[in-house]
Design a protein around this motif. Structure first.
Motif, PDB file in Angstrom:
ATOM      1  N   GLU A   1       0.827  -1.196   0.000  1.00 12.39           N
ATOM      2  CA  GLU A   1       0.000   0.000   0.000  1.00 12.39           C
ATOM      3  C   GLU A   1       0.872   1.260   0.000  1.00 12.39           C
ATOM      4  O   GLU A   1       0.641   2.193  -0.762  1.00 12.39           O
ATOM      5  CB  GLU A   1      -0.935   0.012   1.216  1.00 12.39           C
TER       6      GLU A   1
ATOM      7  N   HIS B   1      -9.139 -13.789  -1.833  1.00  9.95           N
ATOM      8  CA  HIS B   1     -10.358 -14.416  -1.336  1.00  9.95           C
ATOM      9  C   HIS B   1     -10.662 -13.899   0.068  1.00  9.95           C
ATOM     10  O   HIS B   1     -11.680 -14.232   0.653  1.00  9.95           O
ATOM     11  CB  HIS B   1     -10.180 -15.935  -1.302  1.00  9.95           C
TER      12      HIS B   1
ATOM     13  N   LEU C   1     -11.654 -11.269   2.678  1.00 13.46           N
ATOM     14  CA  LEU C   1     -12.364 -10.003   2.797  1.00 13.46           C
ATOM     15  C   LEU C   1     -11.632  -9.030   3.718  1.00 13.46           C
ATOM     16  O   LEU C   1     -11.715  -7.817   3.567  1.00 13.46           O
ATOM     17  CB  LEU C   1     -13.790 -10.248   3.312  1.00 13.46           C
ATOM     18  N   GLY C   2     -10.890  -9.567   4.676  1.00 10.25           N
ATOM     19  CA  GLY C   2     -10.145  -8.723   5.599  1.00 10.25           C
ATOM     20  C   GLY C   2      -9.067  -7.927   4.873  1.00 10.25           C
ATOM     21  O   GLY C   2      -8.899  -6.730   5.104  1.00 10.25           O
TER      22      GLY C   2
ATOM     23  N   ALA D   1     -10.689  -5.130   2.965  1.00 15.33           N
ATOM     24  CA  ALA D   1     -11.204  -4.069   3.824  1.00 15.33           C
ATOM     25  C   ALA D   1     -10.084  -3.114   4.230  1.00 15.33           C
ATOM     26  O   ALA D   1     -10.299  -1.918   4.350  1.00 15.33           O
ATOM     27  CB  ALA D   1     -11.859  -4.674   5.072  1.00 15.33           C
ATOM     28  N   GLY D   2      -8.890  -3.656   4.415  1.00 15.90           N
ATOM     29  CA  GLY D   2      -7.781  -2.855   4.904  1.00 15.90           C
ATOM     30  C   GLY D   2      -7.245  -1.837   3.916  1.00 15.90           C
ATOM     31  O   GLY D   2      -6.943  -0.716   4.302  1.00 15.90           O
ATOM     32  N   ILE D   3      -7.091  -2.198   2.648  1.00 15.50           N
ATOM     33  CA  ILE D   3      -6.345  -1.288   1.780  1.00 15.50           C
ATOM     34  C   ILE D   3      -7.067  -0.839   0.508  1.00 15.50           C
ATOM     35  O   ILE D   3      -6.555   0.007  -0.200  1.00 15.50           O
ATOM     36  CB  ILE D   3      -4.958  -1.869   1.403  1.00 15.50           C
TER      37      ILE D   3
ATOM     38  N   VAL E   1     -15.544   0.570  -0.805  1.00 15.68           N
ATOM     39  CA  VAL E   1     -15.327  -0.444   0.216  1.00 15.68           C
ATOM     40  C   VAL E   1     -16.256  -0.310   1.423  1.00 15.68           C
ATOM     41  O   VAL E   1     -16.823  -1.292   1.908  1.00 15.68           O
ATOM     42  CB  VAL E   1     -13.832  -0.493   0.624  1.00 15.68           C
ATOM     43  N   ASP E   2     -16.471   0.918   1.902  1.00 13.86           N
ATOM     44  CA  ASP E   2     -17.313   1.085   3.090  1.00 13.86           C
ATOM     45  C   ASP E   2     -18.754   0.652   2.816  1.00 13.86           C
ATOM     46  O   ASP E   2     -19.375  -0.045   3.614  1.00 13.86           O
ATOM     47  CB  ASP E   2     -17.300   2.542   3.554  1.00 13.86           C
TER      48      ASP E   2
ATOM     49  N   PHE F   1     -19.197  -3.272   2.625  1.00 18.22           N
ATOM     50  CA  PHE F   1     -19.173  -3.996   3.892  1.00 18.22           C
ATOM     51  C   PHE F   1     -20.336  -3.602   4.782  1.00 18.22           C
ATOM     52  O   PHE F   1     -20.851  -4.395   5.554  1.00 18.22           O
ATOM     53  CB  PHE F   1     -17.841  -3.753   4.618  1.00 18.22           C
ATOM     54  N   GLU F   2     -20.772  -2.363   4.667  1.00 14.26           N
ATOM     55  CA  GLU F   2     -21.872  -1.897   5.498  1.00 14.26           C
ATOM     56  C   GLU F   2     -23.197  -2.460   5.029  1.00 14.26           C
ATOM     57  O   GLU F   2     -24.046  -2.833   5.810  1.00 14.26           O
ATOM     58  CB  GLU F   2     -21.923  -0.371   5.443  1.00 14.26           C
TER      59      GLU F   2
ATOM     60  N   LEU G   1     -21.608 -14.301   2.335  1.00 12.60           N
ATOM     61  CA  LEU G   1     -20.170 -14.475   2.537  1.00 12.60           C
ATOM     62  C   LEU G   1     -19.724 -13.718   3.788  1.00 12.60           C
ATOM     63  O   LEU G   1     -18.978 -14.235   4.622  1.00 12.60           O
ATOM     64  CB  LEU G   1     -19.443 -13.935   1.305  1.00 12.60           C
TER      65      LEU G   1
ATOM     66  N   ILE H   1     -18.105 -15.628   7.662  1.00 11.50           N
ATOM     67  CA  ILE H   1     -16.733 -15.674   8.177  1.00 11.50           C
ATOM     68  C   ILE H   1     -16.728 -15.392   9.670  1.00 11.50           C
ATOM     69  O   ILE H   1     -17.395 -14.477  10.146  1.00 11.50           O
ATOM     70  CB  ILE H   1     -15.778 -14.690   7.450  1.00 11.50           C
TER      71      ILE H   1
ATOM     72  N   GLN I   1     -15.722 -13.837  13.025  1.00  7.33           N
ATOM     73  CA  GLN I   1     -15.149 -12.527  13.306  1.00  7.33           C
ATOM     74  C   GLN I   1     -14.395 -12.555  14.617  1.00  7.33           C
ATOM     75  O   GLN I   1     -14.968 -12.836  15.667  1.00  7.33           O
ATOM     76  CB  GLN I   1     -16.255 -11.465  13.387  1.00  7.33           C
TER      77      GLN I   1
ATOM     78  N   ASP J   1     -13.139 -10.094  16.251  1.00  5.97           N
ATOM     79  CA  ASP J   1     -13.422  -9.007  17.191  1.00  5.97           C
ATOM     80  C   ASP J   1     -14.757  -9.190  17.892  1.00  5.97           C
ATOM     81  O   ASP J   1     -15.018  -8.573  18.908  1.00  5.97           O
ATOM     82  CB  ASP J   1     -13.374  -7.660  16.467  1.00  5.97           C
TER      83      ASP J   1
ATOM     84  N   VAL K   1     -14.033 -19.964   1.623  1.00  2.00           N
ATOM     85  CA  VAL K   1     -14.667 -19.299   2.759  1.00  2.00           C
ATOM     86  C   VAL K   1     -16.096 -19.788   2.995  1.00  2.00           C
ATOM     87  O   VAL K   1     -16.484 -20.083   4.121  1.00  2.00           O
ATOM     88  CB  VAL K   1     -14.675 -17.768   2.539  1.00  2.00           C
TER      89      VAL K   1
ATOM     90  N   PRO L   1      -6.161  -8.988   9.494  1.00  2.00           N
ATOM     91  CA  PRO L   1      -7.024  -7.957   8.934  1.00  2.00           C
ATOM     92  C   PRO L   1      -8.497  -8.316   9.145  1.00  2.00           C
ATOM     93  O   PRO L   1      -8.905  -9.447   8.899  1.00  2.00           O
ATOM     94  CB  PRO L   1      -6.663  -7.957   7.450  1.00  2.00           C
ATOM     95  N   LEU L   2      -9.275  -7.382   9.642  1.00  2.00           N
ATOM     96  CA  LEU L   2     -10.690  -7.645   9.891  1.00  2.00           C
ATOM     97  C   LEU L   2     -11.527  -7.225   8.687  1.00  2.00           C
ATOM     98  O   LEU L   2     -11.189  -6.270   7.995  1.00  2.00           O
ATOM     99  CB  LEU L   2     -11.162  -6.861  11.115  1.00  2.00           C
ATOM    100  N   ALA L   3     -12.617  -7.941   8.491  1.00  2.00           N
ATOM    101  CA  ALA L   3     -13.496  -7.615   7.371  1.00  2.00           C
ATOM    102  C   ALA L   3     -14.409  -6.453   7.757  1.00  2.00           C
ATOM    103  O   ALA L   3     -15.626  -6.575   7.772  1.00  2.00           O
ATOM    104  CB  ALA L   3     -14.300  -8.847   6.973  1.00  2.00           C
TER     105      ALA L   3
ATOM    106  N   PRO M   1     -13.981  -2.274   7.105  1.00  2.00           N
ATOM    107  CA  PRO M   1     -13.095  -1.203   6.632  1.00  2.00           C
ATOM    108  C   PRO M   1     -12.889  -0.087   7.652  1.00  2.00           C
ATOM    109  O   PRO M   1     -11.774   0.384   7.821  1.00  2.00           O
ATOM    110  CB  PRO M   1     -13.811  -0.676   5.392  1.00  2.00           C
TER     111      PRO M   1
ATOM    112  N   GLU N   1     -10.685  -1.258  10.363  1.00  2.00           N
ATOM    113  CA  GLU N   1      -9.349  -1.506   9.826  1.00  2.00           C
ATOM    114  C   GLU N   1      -8.545  -0.220   9.727  1.00  2.00           C
ATOM    115  O   GLU N   1      -7.340  -0.211   9.970  1.00  2.00           O
ATOM    116  CB  GLU N   1      -9.438  -2.166   8.440  1.00  2.00           C
TER     117      GLU N   1
ATOM    118  N   LYS O   1      -5.100   0.003  11.569  1.00  2.00           N
ATOM    119  CA  LYS O   1      -3.878   0.177  10.789  1.00  2.00           C
ATOM    120  C   LYS O   1      -2.915   1.156  11.442  1.00  2.00           C
ATOM    121  O   LYS O   1      -1.694   0.984  11.382  1.00  2.00           O
ATOM    122  CB  LYS O   1      -4.246   0.674   9.384  1.00  2.00           C
TER     123      LYS O   1
END
Lengths: 291, 332, 329, 325
Positions: free
Chosen positions: B200, B215, B217-218, B221-223, B241-242, B245-246, B256, B260, B262, B264, D187, D259-261, D263, D266, D270
């Motif tokens: 990145e 494949h 999703l994490g 989401a990050g970059i 991206v937001d 996922f939202e 999907l 997965i 989670q 957290d 997945v 990395p969490l799904a 954003p 994340e 980060k």
């Protein structure tokens, strides 16, 4: 559950192998050739009307003359009878040699592959040593010392062929042994006997079958080479190599004396090589399911 | 608005195999703008890697055939570009890194040789300058002692270091687009964090667009700025991206995300599951590829392939039911 | 690389020692009987018999014979023939140049044919030429060398002579009385036919091997990387694929160079070339053990050298080998 | 409290490194180095770590698929480490394993029914694969009994993994070792298998040892978690404690690297992410003292000279000189 509907009809491993072998035109050609040659080898001597060492009055007579389908050699012997005996002899010797070589290979290769350690080191180094000796030398040495009777020739051929079967079976066992399903079988609590018979054995056999085919072809070739060089079977034994050796002086005038046993020998080994090649492809698990 | 960098337009890729025709891609469309990081998400067999490799013409033909579609790179169709020109684009304008850094580098040449080779193919510079540039690139991706390590062979590096070398090589000719095909899948999670950070950072620094195929999703989401989801050879949803996922709009994306575990939100609750397996692409379903596994399926899904429609600005969805307000409410 | 070379050299010496010992054991477990060879069927007075036995050292215990044998070997003395009073060194010297020429050209042609056929059939895979090549390369494995040798004589000697196709004839001037194909080996044209016969069998095998190895390498990830870098197909083929594909082929080439001796024996017999191969075959036929053993040692040593060269070139092609061995020390 | 089902004390495994012509031993890989833990009845212990940390070796040592160099294993009241090959064979009725690769772990020459029936036949609990228990187990694992006569290559990865689970569970073992059972799966299929494992645990009340590198998966299925690094357990504790309040710097870095799904989260993570420098050192030549010190941002001199013991901190056991509180 719709996902199961996509699964094609179930074939066992051997059904699949058979289907794939017979889908290959070249290997079928080899099989047909071999069956024909064996058939001629079996019935030939009975229908020709001559004995293989019977000297006749007609010397070097051309094919289809005077009752000799393939003509006669320089001593007036019937070439058809001699060639059909030659097929018998080649195949008999080759099969005996292959059985012994595979027995040696499976035993030594299996020991080295399954147990590893110093047994493996010993056997592997022995093979390394053996490999730097060209195969004709081994035959020469044995025949120099022991003369050239049937069993000495068989022994010489075994000594030239044993290490390739050993090496291949060793590699095969080592590969199968390291597979996860063998570990899985151990984890279920299966006995060593069961693991060898049900898991390692059946999966290590396919490469052996291929080796078997190539070993038969190799033994036929080596036998004829020894005969040609004069250190294998000798006159009047109807070995194809002997016949070809004797034909050299007539290459100009009567080339059929060379071409008949020559092409029979080539067709014989070729048919087995083609079958072996087809088997290798059919038995390859990587190609499984590919038509 | 400026011209998009890359525009994949209704792409089809089929493979002639002994098992019949495998319809790997059945109408995929995707647009990439300069400086953007776009994620392409899908499971194995969804066609995401084939899409990526098609951009650079790396799919062997045969068995591959391209019945339909265009891949426009700054307006030029890469599918019809002659090989000589395509070679200048490969590595020079678009470069690529792959999943397995263990096998993606040639084992018989040094890292330095492989990077310099690429530089010298695309610019007329001396071997010495190319070597200096290689060291500079390795330094950029955080390789320790690049001047010494440049003479080492790939097997002397760890997986993470090899992937760094791959990134250095890919960026060495200042490309405008970097395609990263599962760049961290073969790596451990702490190494993955290193590689993603470097990827990145250097992309943003050098203003390179990235098409990130994964494949996971994490990772996306990050970059990523924008994400496209692929299923059964088609893009089924595309969104910033937001938003994605939202509020996923396609039942596959929705499922999907809920299937997965989670980390957290630690809970022993049963996971949501999508029943069945991904489609076999030699016999794809007639209608929507996801219909056999979809919880919200209606008759029309089995017979008619839905179109990729713009549901809201920048939100593309391929689903027959997306126009039903009740349905959208259920997904939310 | 230096330590690796030394290590491999030591290994080769051990292998040669073991192989020679093996051959020695084979010959002297049942010692060949020089007396009957010299005297024919006549019985000799015991005094002369004892003299002859002592001359060849056969009155000594086996281990003494074994150490003497090595002692002579270190002095470069390969022993004496049972049959005539020639030393094995002289016999070796007589046949060496012919055999060396045959093997050199044979091995070279083998490499050229294998590389050309293997490469083109891999590049043009699936084409008609490739399929014909495959059938040809499989088929040739079924043809023994002595048969292909005789066939070559027929096609390039007998047939052109009878049909007056002089351009095809390798046997000019045509021999007065045709026995086996006597070929004027001192000319370039003379050695090329036997060399081709030597080359062709294993060339076919190596070509097949190279083809499948190349096709496998072409599926490798690093080949995809090379294309993605923007390299030309030619560069990818010859710079990236070929070197990796050669790794398994080099091993096979090594074994084939050892086996080539067996091929040479047959070829020399077929073409009546006065080389080592014919000599060793004839000596085996007359049970002349020292000659067979002496020449065998030369052949084994040659094989070990070939193995060594192959292993070292293997390390040159594949950096993983030399570096791993360095890491241990 | 009653005896735990499995108790491992100071388990150690060294693999020799062999080189050269005569295969001399030139060094050792210390794959597992003094590992101790317990698993209670009905409990799931997640064993996490990166590749090469020794987690899979540990799993195989417990089943005696590998023989430990030293250490003790108590299972179900028996001393597993002292048993002969014959005795351990019988014990495997009660301890089974599911492998990572559903393609390699099923014998391609056997039908699904034969594969699932094998443990029963081996332990004399059934005579052949026609036993009704076999079909029952196949269905319980989510496959149709009609497919019992099919061969593994006809199934997808997820379906094969169901077969592997059916084989492991057919003898109703007390402990099931799961060696990365979902890491080779897609997945969407992974969730199916995780739910299946959950359901089966509820139904039969086994204990699981769940070996994985994926922290999200481990966090979902485990009741307790052990974190391994270079052959040693660096932290072990309840799932909540490990994920909510990690004490060992490595655990902390590991969790932070995932990395969490999500954003938005994340973007925050980060900025605070702990990105470890460098690679895991070679297990043939591990660092002195604390093995993590070469990558640890808190390392001091003492970390190089003395090896930290696994001590109780809060509700976890942590091996660190400077644990996070």
């Amino acid at each position: 559950m719709s996902e199961f509907e996509q699964i094609p009809q179930s074939l066992s491993y051997w059904q699949d192998v058979r289907a794939r072998f017979f889908a290959n035109k070249i290997s079928i050609l080899g099989l047909v050739m071999l069956v024909l040659l064996i058939f001629i080898g079996i019935i030939g001597p009975f229908i020709s009307g001559w004995k293989y060492d019977e000297l006749g009055p007609d010397i070097l007579s051309a094919p289809f003359q005077k009752g000799h389908w393939f003509g006669t050699d320089d001593l007036g012997r019937d070439l058809f009878t001699r060639v059909t005996y030659g097929i018998r002899l080649s195949l008999t010797v080759a099969i005996i040699v292959t059985i012994i070589s595979v027995f040696v290979g499976v035993t030594l290769g299996g020991l080295a592959g399954y147990f590893g350690g110093w047994i493996d080191t010993l056997i592997s180094r022995f093979i390394d040593t053996w490999q730097v000796i060209p195969f004709v030398l081994i035959g020469f040495a044995i025949i120099t010392v022991f003369g050239s009777s049937f069993w000495v020739i068989v022994a010489a051929l075994v000594f030239t062929g044993w290490y390739s079967t050993t090496r291949l079976f060793r590699a095969s066992v080592m590969q199968v042994k390291s597979l996860e399903y063998v570990e899985a079988a151990r984890a279920t609590g299966a006995t060593t006997k069961r693991i060898i018979l049900r898991h390692i054995g059946p999966n290590a056999i396919p490469p052996i079958i291929v080796v078997l085919a190539f070993s038969v072809a190799g033994a036929i070739l080596s036998e004829s080479v020894y005969a040609f060089l004069g250190v294998g079977f000798r006159e009047p034994t109807p070995s194809l190599g002997v016949m070809i050796s004797g034909s050299r002086n007539f290459l100009t005038e009567k080339p059929f004396v060379f071409f008949i046993p020559g092409s029979v020998l080539v067709l014989l080994t070729l048919s087995i090589v083609l079958i072996g090649d087809g088997l290798r492809d059919a038995l390859d698990p990587k190609l499984r399911g590919v038509k | 608005m400026s011209q998009p960098l890359l525009h994949i337009d209704d792409l089809y890729v089929h493979f002639n195999t002994s098992d019949g025709v495998v319809q790997a891609i059945n109408g995929a469309s995707l647009t990439l703008n300069p400086g953007e990081i776009v994620g392409l998400v899908g499971e194995s067999g969804s066609g995401k890697s084939v899409t990526a490799m098609s951009i650079l013409g790396l799919v062997p033909k045969p068995p591959a055939i391209y019945p339909k579609g265009r891949i426009l790179w700054k307006g030029i169709d890469l599918l019809t570009t002659p090989d000589r020109e395509l070679r200048e684009i490969r590595g020079g304008e678009i470069s690529m890194i792959f999943q397995d850094p263990m096998t993606s580098l040639n084992p018989v040449y040094t890292i330095g040789h492989q990077i310099s080779e690429m530089i010298r193919v695309h610019s007329r510079i001396s071997a010495k300058t190319a070597k200096l540039r290689s060291i500079e690139m390795l330094d950029l991706v955080g390789m320790p002692n690049p001047a010494q390590r440049i003479d080492d062979y790939p097997h002397q590096f760890s997986g993470g270091m090899r992937q760094r070398a791959m990134i250095a090589m890919a960026l060495s000719c200042s490309p405008e687009l970097l395609i990263a095909d599962e760049p961290t899948t073969a790596l451990d999670v702490t190494i993955q964090a290193q590689i993603l950070e470097i990827l990145e950072k250097s992309a943003r620094e050098l203003n390179v667009s990235v098409l990130l195929i994964t494949h996971d999703l994490g990772v996306v989401a990050g970059i990523c700025d924008r994400v496209a989801v692929m299923y059964g050879g088609r893009i089924v949803e595309e969104a910033p991206v937001d938003d994605l996922f939202e509020r996923p709009l396609m039942p596959y994306t929705w499922g999907l995300m809920r299937s997965i575990p989670q980390m957290d939100k630690v809970s022993t609750k049963r996971l949501y599951t999508i029943p069945g397996s991904p489609p076999v692409m030699s016999r794809p379903p007639k209608g929507c590829a996801f219909a056999p596994r979809c919880e919200f399926v209606i008759d029309r899904c089995h017979t008619e392939v839905p179109q990729l429609i713009e549901y809201a600005p920048h939100r593309m969805v391929r689903c027959h039911r997306v126009s039903e307000p009740d349905f959208i409410a259920v997904l939310a | 690389m230096f330590t690796y070379t030394i290590k491999r050299l030591l290994q080769s010496l051990i292998v040669v020692w073991a192989a020679v010992t093996l051959m020695f054991a084979l010959f002297f477990i049942i010692p060949g009987d020089p007396i009957s060879l010299k005297s024919g069927e006549k019985s000799l007075p015991p005094g002369i018999l004892a003299n002859i036995t002592a001359k060849y050292g056969l009155d000594q215990p086996t281990y003494v014979q074994y150490f003497r044998f090595w002692g002579h070997l270190f002095k470069g003395d390969l022993g004496y023939s049972y049959k005539n009073d020639k030393s094995v060194n002289t016999i070796l010297h007589d046949g060496l140049s012919t055999s060396a020429r045959l093997l050199f050209w044979g091995a070279l042609l083998q490499l050229i044919i294998a590389l050309t056929v293997g490469l083109t059939s891999a590049i043009k895979r699936g084409s008609l030429g490739d399929r014909i090549g495959t059938i040809f390369t499989v088929g040739i494995q079924g043809i023994p060398v002595f048969v292909s040798g005789l066939l070559a004589q027929y096609l390039f000697g007998v047939l052109p002579f009878q049909m007056h196709w002089d351009w095809l004839n390798f046997f000019k001037p045509w021999p007065q009385s045709w026995t086996a194909g006597v070929i004027p080996t001192d000319s370039w044209k003379g050695i090329i036919l036997p060399a081709l016969v030597v080359a062709v069998v294993d060339a076919a095998f190596i070509a097949r091997m190279l083809r499948s190895s190349l096709l496998e390498v072409l599926r490798a990830d690093y080949i995809r990387t090379a294309f993605a870098k923007g390299l030309s197909a030619r560069r990818v083929w010859f710079h990236h694929a070929l070197r990796n594909a050669m790794i398994p082929v080099v091993t096979v080439y090594g074994t084939s160079l050892i086996a080539i001796f067996g091929v040479a024996v047959q070829t020399e017999k077929v073409f009546s070339l006065p080389g080592m191969g014919s000599t060793i075959a004839d000596s085996a036929l007359s049970q002349d053990a020292p000659v067979v053993l002496g020449l065998a040692i030369v052949v084994i040593a040659f094989g070990a050298v070939v193995n060594l060269v192959v292993d070292l070139s293997y390390a040159l092609i594949d950096p993983r080998i030399k570096i791993d061995s360095k890491a241990v020390h | 409290m009653s005896e735990p089902l499995l108790k491992v004390v100071n388990l150690e495994k060294k693999f020799p490194i062999q080189r050269g012509f005569l295969k001399r031993t030139v060094g050792q890989i210390h794959a597992v180095d003094g590992v101790s833990f317990e698993i209670g009845h009905g409990e799931t212990l997640g064993l996490v770590g990166e590749s090469g940390c020794g987690k899979s070796t540990t799993a195989r040592l417990i089943l005696r698929l590998l023989d430990p160099t030293s250490g003790e294993i108590f299972f179900n009241g028996k001393e597993i480490h002292t048993l002969s090959r014959q005795e351990i064979r019988k014990e495997r009725k009660d301890m089974q394993i599911v492998f990572q690769d559903p393609y390699a772990s099923l014998n391609p020459r056997m039908t699904i029914r034969q594969i699932v029936a094998e443990p029963l036949i081996v332990h004399g609990l059934a005579n052949d694969d026609a036993d009704p228990a076999v079909d029952e187990m196949i269905e319980l694992c989510g496959l149709s009994r009609e497919f019992g006569n099919r061969y593994p290559h006809e199934f997808s990865g997820g379906q094969r993994q169901r077969v592997g689970i059916a084989r492991a569970l057919i003898t109703r073992p007390k402990l099931v070792v799961l060696d990365e059972p979902v890491s080779a799966l897609d997945v969407s299929v992974q969730a199916q298998i995780l739910n299946l494992l959950d359901d089966l645990r509820e139904k039969f009340d086994f204990s699981y040892l769940f070996v994985a590198h994926d922290l999200s998966v481990v966090s979902h299925i485990s009741t307790r978690v052990a974190v391994m690094y270079l052959g040693k357990i660096v932290e072990i504790g309840s799932r909540e404690e490990i994920f909510d309040n990690p004490h060992h710097p490595y655990t902390k870095a590991l969790i932070s690297a995932v990395p969490l799904a999500n954003p938005k989260q994340e973007r925050i993570r980060k900025t605070t992410r702990i990105v470890l420098t460098g690679d895991v050192p070679s297990p043939a030549n591990p660092p002195s003292g604390c093995r993590f010190r070469t990558r640890c941002w808190k390392a001091q001199e003492v970390c190089a000279t003395s090896e930290p013991a696994l001590l109780k901190i809060g509700n976890s056991y942590v091996a660190c000189h400077f644990p996070e509180m």
